[in-house]
Write an enzyme that holds these catalytic residues in place. Structure first.
Site, PDB file in Angstrom:
ATOM      1  N   TYR A  28      -0.695   8.274  -2.319  1.00 16.27           N
ATOM      2  CA  TYR A  28      -0.849   7.898  -3.727  1.00 16.27           C
ATOM      3  C   TYR A  28      -2.034   8.658  -4.350  1.00 16.27           C
ATOM      4  CZ  TYR A  28       2.243   3.713  -3.922  1.00 16.27           C
ATOM      5  OH  TYR A  28       3.303   2.845  -3.961  1.00 16.27           O
ATOM      6  N   GLY A  29      -2.994   8.992  -3.498  1.00 11.20           N
ATOM      7  CA  GLY A  29      -4.265   9.535  -3.994  1.00 11.20           C
ATOM      8  C   GLY A  29      -4.153  10.829  -4.759  1.00 11.20           C
ATOM      9  N   CYS A  46     -11.026   3.161   0.312  1.00  6.06           N
ATOM     10  CA  CYS A  46      -9.585   3.367   0.513  1.00  6.06           C
ATOM     11  C   CYS A  46      -9.231   2.555   1.742  1.00  6.06           C
ATOM     12  CB  CYS A  46      -9.301   4.847   0.744  1.00  6.06           C
ATOM     13  SG  CYS A  46      -7.634   5.198   1.387  1.00  6.06           S
ATOM     14  N   THR A  47      -8.123   1.839   1.682  1.00  8.77           N
ATOM     15  CA  THR A  47      -7.829   0.895   2.767  1.00  8.77           C
ATOM     16  C   THR A  47      -7.447   1.597   4.081  1.00  8.77           C
ATOM     17  OG1 THR A  47      -5.585   0.661   1.858  1.00  8.77           O
ATOM     18  CG2 THR A  47      -7.221  -1.013   1.257  1.00  8.77           C
ATOM     19  N   HIS A  48      -7.220   2.903   4.026  1.00  5.43           N
ATOM     20  CA  HIS A  48      -6.980   3.624   5.282  1.00  5.43           C
ATOM     21  C   HIS A  48      -8.277   3.850   6.077  1.00  5.43           C
ATOM     22  CE1 HIS A  48      -3.030   4.651   3.610  1.00  5.43           C
ATOM     23  NE2 HIS A  48      -2.687   5.078   4.818  1.00  5.43           N
ATOM     24  N   CYS A  51      -4.402  -1.547  -1.899  1.00  7.64           N
ATOM     25  CA  CYS A  51      -4.585  -0.114  -2.086  1.00  7.64           C
ATOM     26  C   CYS A  51      -5.524   0.100  -3.270  1.00  7.64           C
ATOM     27  CB  CYS A  51      -3.224   0.522  -2.365  1.00  7.64           C
ATOM     28  SG  CYS A  51      -3.300   2.270  -2.747  1.00  7.64           S
ATOM     29  N   ASN A  52      -6.642   0.738  -3.016  1.00  5.93           N
ATOM     30  CA  ASN A  52      -7.605   0.990  -4.098  1.00  5.93           C
ATOM     31  C   ASN A  52      -7.025   1.914  -5.161  1.00  5.93           C
ATOM     32  OD1 ASN A  52     -10.511  -0.020  -3.061  1.00  5.93           O
ATOM     33  ND2 ASN A  52      -9.291   0.692  -1.343  1.00  5.93           N
ATOM     34  N   THR A  53      -6.219   2.873  -4.710  1.00  3.79           N
ATOM     35  CA  THR A  53      -5.668   3.855  -5.647  1.00  3.79           C
ATOM     36  C   THR A  53      -4.669   3.194  -6.590  1.00  3.79           C
ATOM     37  OG1 THR A  53      -5.894   5.477  -3.873  1.00  3.79           O
ATOM     38  CG2 THR A  53      -4.595   6.121  -5.789  1.00  3.79           C
ATOM     39  N   ASP A 111       0.878  -1.176   0.000  1.00  2.00           N
ATOM     40  CA  ASP A 111       0.000   0.000   0.000  1.00  2.00           C
ATOM     41  C   ASP A 111       0.912   1.221   0.000  1.00  2.00           C
ATOM     42  OD1 ASP A 111      -2.304   1.665   0.307  1.00  2.00           O
ATOM     43  OD2 ASP A 111      -2.077   1.662   2.481  1.00  2.00           O
ATOM     44  N   SER A 112       0.319   2.386  -0.201  1.00  2.00           N
ATOM     45  CA  SER A 112       1.092   3.619  -0.090  1.00  2.00           C
ATOM     46  C   SER A 112       1.595   3.830   1.336  1.00  2.00           C
ATOM     47  CB  SER A 112       0.206   4.811  -0.464  1.00  2.00           C
ATOM     48  OG  SER A 112      -0.929   4.826   0.384  1.00  2.00           O
TER      49      SER A 112
HETATM   50  N1  DGL Z   1      -4.765   3.327   1.014  1.00  2.00           N
HETATM   51  C1  DGL Z   1      -4.864   3.855  -0.298  1.00  2.00           C
HETATM   52  C2  DGL Z   1      -6.128   3.379  -1.000  1.00  2.00           C
HETATM   53  O1  DGL Z   1      -6.652   2.336  -0.665  1.00  2.00           O
HETATM   54  C3  DGL Z   1      -4.673   5.310  -0.579  1.00  2.00           C
HETATM   55  C4  DGL Z   1      -4.115   6.282   0.368  1.00  2.00           C
HETATM   56  C5  DGL Z   1      -3.251   7.286  -0.357  1.00  2.00           C
HETATM   57  O2  DGL Z   1      -3.777   8.274  -0.885  1.00  2.00           O
HETATM   58  O3  DGL Z   1      -2.061   7.023  -0.422  1.00  2.00           O
HETATM   59  O4  DGL Z   1      -6.619   4.011  -1.905  1.00  2.00           O
END
Ligand code: DGL
Length: 265
Positions: free
Chosen positions: A46-47, A187-189, A77-79, A14-15
């Site tokens: 990453y977003g 988003c996984t956060h 990570c979805n992004t 992930d990021s």
């Molecule tokens: N955890 C990441 C996701 O699932 C993104 C967080 C980021 O912007 O880095 O999209």
């Protein structure tokens, strides 16, 4: 290879530390695998990054993880999935699980006909997300809410911090106002702040995250490739950023002291 990790772990990246919410589900379902978790903290978030950068970075990470002995890769990570999953699949021979916002189950669940999706700007603007909505949620109203700054704030100050609270006030209110009865944590956060999101929505709203589905998919893929099992439940956590800072964040989010090493893909 560090002494505490087996030669062929499942690699998860992930990021940052959002993917730990996915790792928790993976370890719950497949506790005997070994895991190598990589937080690309140096490039968080990453977003807000361009798609071309995420493609290049994703391919580089996948190749380095394969050289490091990974037997499978989970893009937690979805992004990164939205921007780079196709490029990574094209470049890598590893079995790959990519995750995407749970728009399909949300569209099946809603009774109000309105679903909310909290995700990064990059995810919501991606072609992949537009396709997902077009294929599975045409019959409902999808309210996508970008959450710039939220992933970093969760890492910097933890789920209870004041900046997190202020961002959530701003990002969740439009979903409540639109009448969403299902909220996709895209988003996984965001599972780290699921309770705070639920508190800002009317009672009875369902929150969806994809950790369990990803764990089932990983199990299927490993079984199909004859790669299931053979580990000892080991976990190595690595970051492209500063290990000490990441150690403190892991501790705050995960509630466990963990050794974090530096790794450069
Ligand atoms: N955890 C990441 C996701 O699932 C993104 C967080 C980021 O912007 O880095 O999209």
């Amino acid at each position: 290879m560090p002494a505490d990790s087996a030669p062929h772990p499942v690699a998860v990246f992930d990021s940052g530390l959002g993917g730990l919410t996915v790792l928790r589900a993976l370890r719950g379902r497949l506790p005997l695998e070994d895991y190598f978790y990589f937080a690309d903290t140096r490039f968080l978030p990453y977003g807000d990054r361009p798609e071309a950068f995420l493609k290049e970075r994703g391919v580089l990470i996948a190749e380095a993880l394969a050289r490091r002995g990974a037997k499978a890769l989970v893009i937690a990570c979805n992004t990164a999935t939205a921007a780079a999953a196709e490029a990574i699949r094209a470049a890598s021979a590893l079995p790959i699980v990519a995750l995407e916002p749970g728009v399909k189950p949300a569209a099946a669940l809603t009774r109000s006909g309105v679903i909310g999706v909290l995700a990064t700007t990059r995810t919501l603007h991606s072609e992949r997300f537009q396709r997902l909505v077009g294929n599975h949620a045409n019959h409902v109203r999808v309210v996508g809410q970008a959450c710039p700054g939220l992933a970093e704030a969760i890492e910097t100050e933890g789920p209870q911090g004041p900046a997190v609270a202020a961002l959530l006030d701003a990002f969740v209110e439009p979903l409540a106002a639109a009448g969403a009865d299902v909220v996709v944590l895209g988003c996984t956060h965001y599972p780290w702040v699921a309770e705070a999101i639920a508190r800002r929505m009317p009672p009875g709203v369902t929150l969806l995250d994809t950790g369990e589905a990803v764990a089932r998919q990983l199990e299927r893929l490993l079984a199909a490739a004859g790669l299931l099992g053979g580990g000892q439940g080991g976990l190595t956590v690595a970051t492209s950023g500063a290990p000490l800072a990441v150690t403190a964040t892991v501790d705050r989010l995960f509630g466990a002291k963990m050794h974090v090493e530096h790794w450069e893909p």
